[in-house]
Write a protein that holds these residues in place. Structure first.
Motif, mmCIF file in Angstrom:
data_model
loop_
_atom_site.group_PDB
_atom_site.id
_atom_site.type_symbol
_atom_site.label_atom_id
_atom_site.label_comp_id
_atom_site.label_asym_id
_atom_site.label_seq_id
_atom_site.Cartn_x
_atom_site.Cartn_y
_atom_site.Cartn_z
ATOM 1 N N ASP A 118 0.867 -1.182 0.000
ATOM 2 C CA ASP A 118 0.000 0.000 0.000
ATOM 3 C C ASP A 118 0.902 1.230 0.000
ATOM 4 O O ASP A 118 1.447 1.606 1.039
ATOM 5 C CB ASP A 118 -0.912 -0.016 1.228
ATOM 6 N N LEU A 119 1.060 1.848 -1.157
ATOM 7 C CA LEU A 119 2.040 2.928 -1.297
ATOM 8 C C LEU A 119 1.403 4.299 -1.152
ATOM 9 O O LEU A 119 0.372 4.587 -1.754
ATOM 10 C CB LEU A 119 2.721 2.850 -2.673
ATOM 11 N N PRO A 120 2.048 5.195 -0.402
ATOM 12 C CA PRO A 120 1.586 6.580 -0.328
ATOM 13 C C PRO A 120 2.087 7.379 -1.527
ATOM 14 O O PRO A 120 3.103 7.034 -2.140
ATOM 15 C CB PRO A 120 2.243 7.092 0.967
ATOM 16 N N VAL A 121 1.362 8.426 -1.854
ATOM 17 C CA VAL A 121 1.811 9.366 -2.892
ATOM 18 C C VAL A 121 2.673 10.414 -2.203
ATOM 19 O O VAL A 121 2.196 11.126 -1.314
ATOM 20 C CB VAL A 121 0.621 10.027 -3.609
ATOM 21 N N ARG A 122 3.915 10.526 -2.604
ATOM 22 C CA ARG A 122 4.851 11.439 -1.959
ATOM 23 C C ARG A 122 5.682 12.200 -2.996
ATOM 24 O O ARG A 122 5.917 11.722 -4.105
ATOM 25 C CB ARG A 122 5.820 10.668 -1.062
ATOM 26 N N MET A 123 6.131 13.384 -2.592
ATOM 27 C CA MET A 123 7.119 14.101 -3.364
ATOM 28 C C MET A 123 8.448 13.372 -3.251
ATOM 29 O O MET A 123 8.769 12.795 -2.214
ATOM 30 C CB MET A 123 7.260 15.539 -2.843
ATOM 31 N N SER A 124 9.204 13.377 -4.322
ATOM 32 C CA SER A 124 10.501 12.699 -4.313
ATOM 33 C C SER A 124 11.353 13.194 -3.149
ATOM 34 O O SER A 124 11.474 14.394 -2.904
ATOM 35 C CB SER A 124 11.228 12.963 -5.637
ATOM 36 N N GLY A 125 11.931 12.252 -2.403
ATOM 37 C CA GLY A 125 12.770 12.592 -1.257
ATOM 38 C C GLY A 125 12.039 12.566 0.069
ATOM 39 O O GLY A 125 12.679 12.501 1.123
ATOM 40 N N ASP A 126 10.705 12.601 0.030
ATOM 41 C CA ASP A 126 9.908 12.579 1.256
ATOM 42 C C ASP A 126 9.548 11.126 1.566
ATOM 43 O O ASP A 126 8.469 10.645 1.232
ATOM 44 C CB ASP A 126 8.643 13.423 1.075
ATOM 45 N N ILE A 127 10.451 10.408 2.208
ATOM 46 C CA ILE A 127 10.277 8.972 2.388
ATOM 47 C C ILE A 127 10.056 8.553 3.835
ATOM 48 O O ILE A 127 9.911 7.366 4.114
ATOM 49 C CB ILE A 127 11.482 8.201 1.807
ATOM 50 N N GLU A 128 10.004 9.488 4.752
ATOM 51 C CA GLU A 128 9.796 9.152 6.156
ATOM 52 C C GLU A 128 8.439 8.459 6.327
ATOM 53 O O GLU A 128 7.403 8.948 5.892
ATOM 54 C CB GLU A 128 9.839 10.418 7.015
ATOM 55 N N GLY A 129 8.457 7.279 6.954
ATOM 56 C CA GLY A 129 7.218 6.560 7.212
ATOM 57 C C GLY A 129 6.661 5.796 6.021
ATOM 58 O O GLY A 129 5.533 5.293 6.098
ATOM 59 N N THR A 130 7.412 5.670 4.950
ATOM 60 C CA THR A 130 6.947 4.932 3.777
ATOM 61 C C THR A 130 7.374 3.466 3.871
ATOM 62 O O THR A 130 8.285 3.126 4.625
ATOM 63 C CB THR A 130 7.505 5.556 2.480
ATOM 64 N N PRO A 131 6.735 2.589 3.086
ATOM 65 C CA PRO A 131 7.104 1.166 3.134
ATOM 66 C C PRO A 131 8.509 0.916 2.604
ATOM 67 O O PRO A 131 9.067 1.722 1.857
ATOM 68 C CB PRO A 131 6.063 0.503 2.213
ATOM 69 N N GLY A 132 9.049 -0.227 2.981
ATOM 70 C CA GLY A 132 10.335 -0.668 2.473
ATOM 71 C C GLY A 132 10.178 -1.915 1.624
ATOM 72 O O GLY A 132 9.058 -2.351 1.329
ATOM 73 N N ALA A 133 11.280 -2.512 1.239
ATOM 74 C CA ALA A 133 11.266 -3.724 0.421
ATOM 75 C C ALA A 133 12.681 -4.284 0.370
ATOM 76 O O ALA A 133 13.636 -3.641 0.836
ATOM 77 C CB ALA A 133 10.753 -3.430 -0.988
ATOM 78 N N TYR A 134 12.818 -5.454 -0.209
ATOM 79 C CA TYR A 134 14.129 -6.026 -0.456
ATOM 80 C C TYR A 134 14.496 -5.812 -1.919
ATOM 81 O O TYR A 134 13.647 -5.938 -2.811
ATOM 82 C CB TYR A 134 14.152 -7.519 -0.137
ATOM 83 N N VAL A 135 15.760 -5.506 -2.145
ATOM 84 C CA VAL A 135 16.271 -5.313 -3.503
ATOM 85 C C VAL A 135 17.464 -6.239 -3.696
ATOM 86 O O VAL A 135 18.382 -6.257 -2.873
ATOM 87 C CB VAL A 135 16.698 -3.849 -3.741
ATOM 88 N N MET A 136 17.433 -6.988 -4.778
ATOM 89 C CA MET A 136 18.511 -7.940 -5.050
ATOM 90 C C MET A 136 19.314 -7.479 -6.260
ATOM 91 O O MET A 136 18.759 -7.190 -7.326
ATOM 92 C CB MET A 136 17.943 -9.331 -5.303
ATOM 93 N N GLY A 137 20.635 -7.412 -6.084
ATOM 94 C CA GLY A 137 21.545 -7.097 -7.163
ATOM 95 C C GLY A 137 22.473 -8.262 -7.430
ATOM 96 O O GLY A 137 22.399 -9.301 -6.745
ATOM 97 N N PRO A 138 23.359 -8.121 -8.386
ATOM 98 C CA PRO A 138 24.260 -9.226 -8.728
ATOM 99 C C PRO A 138 25.273 -9.563 -7.637
ATOM 100 O O PRO A 138 25.818 -10.669 -7.616
ATOM 101 C CB PRO A 138 24.963 -8.737 -9.993
ATOM 102 N N LYS A 139 25.530 -8.642 -6.708
ATOM 103 C CA LYS A 139 26.550 -8.862 -5.691
ATOM 104 C C LYS A 139 26.014 -8.876 -4.264
ATOM 105 O O LYS A 139 26.776 -9.120 -3.323
ATOM 106 C CB LYS A 139 27.635 -7.787 -5.799
#
Length: 224
Positions: A118-139
């Motif tokens: 459930d994502l909030p609509v935010r201005m770029s850079g305003d991330i306080e209190g927003t959801p997180g996630a896992y991100v997988m890269g090659p390393k």
């Protein structure tokens, strides 16, 4: 003499033009509307140098895949896999460069439904209190505590563009998109003003599809 990275050619031209018009006693607003570009912003990631190294290894740097419309901005060759709370994934999520001082992922509403977030609509850079996630890269794997958002639709403007439309930084403005059989109005576009900006509206892919942006005949901004 070389120009600093923050003072690019377009910014200098804009400032010089305004200064000359003031000296000549002429209004700084143009008689014709400036050229307006409206672009669909696909899901993407912004990343800090530290988090880039977590995903791609020590000393990793972003490399250019495609230059974007705004000065100095580019889609990088680097992509990652985004993993949501239901273990649903979005592969090949592209990172935009250059690196920033924080890590943030911008998705459309349908992306959020797919991931179960459930994502909030935010201005770029305003991330306080927003959801997180896992991100997988090659390393490596990055656990984001926050920073996954739906970006508020917005318009980039130079000071000269803002003067033409009679707005200032962080004001709201309306976009009208006229397309065949589909005329759409978007209220409350966030105005972002900076000397380095070129006039461009950013909306997500859901919004672009809803208004038939690809087949639009006319786009215009207004304060009403």
């Amino acid at each position: 003499m070389s120009l600093s990275p923050q003072l690019n050619r377009s910014a200098v031209e804009s400032l010089v033009r305004e200064a000359l018009l003031k000296q000549l006693g002429k209004p700084t607003q143009a008689s014709q509307p400036p050229v307006l570009l409206v672009n669909s912003s696909a899901r993407h990631m912004h990343i800090s140098p530290e988090n880039l190294e977590v995903l791609f290894g020590p000393g990793a740097e972003l490399t250019v895949h495609k230059w974007l419309y705004q000065e100095g901005q580019f889609a990088s060759q680097q992509t990652v896999t985004l993993i949501g709370p239901r273990k649903r994934v979005i592969p090949n999520l592209r990172i935009l460069g250059p690196c920033r001082n924080l890590t943030q992922i911008e998705l459309a509403f349908t992306d959020a439904v797919q991931l179960g977030i459930d994502l909030p609509v935010r201005m770029s850079g305003d991330i306080e209190g927003t959801p997180g996630a896992y991100v997988m890269g090659p390393k490596g794997m990055l656990e984001m505590k926050n920073g996954v958002i739906r970006a508020a639709r917005h318009v980039h403007m130079s000071p000269a563009d803002a003067a033409f439309y009679g707005v200032k930084h962080l004001d709201k403005i309306t976009l009208k998109v006229s397309s065949k059989g589909c005329n759409t109005r978007f209220d409350d576009l966030l105005v972002r003003v900076d000397p380095s900006f070129k006039l461009e509206v950013h909306m997500d892919t859901d919004e672009a599809n809803a208004c038939g942006l690809e087949h639009a005949d006319k786009v215009e901004l207004s304060k009403a």
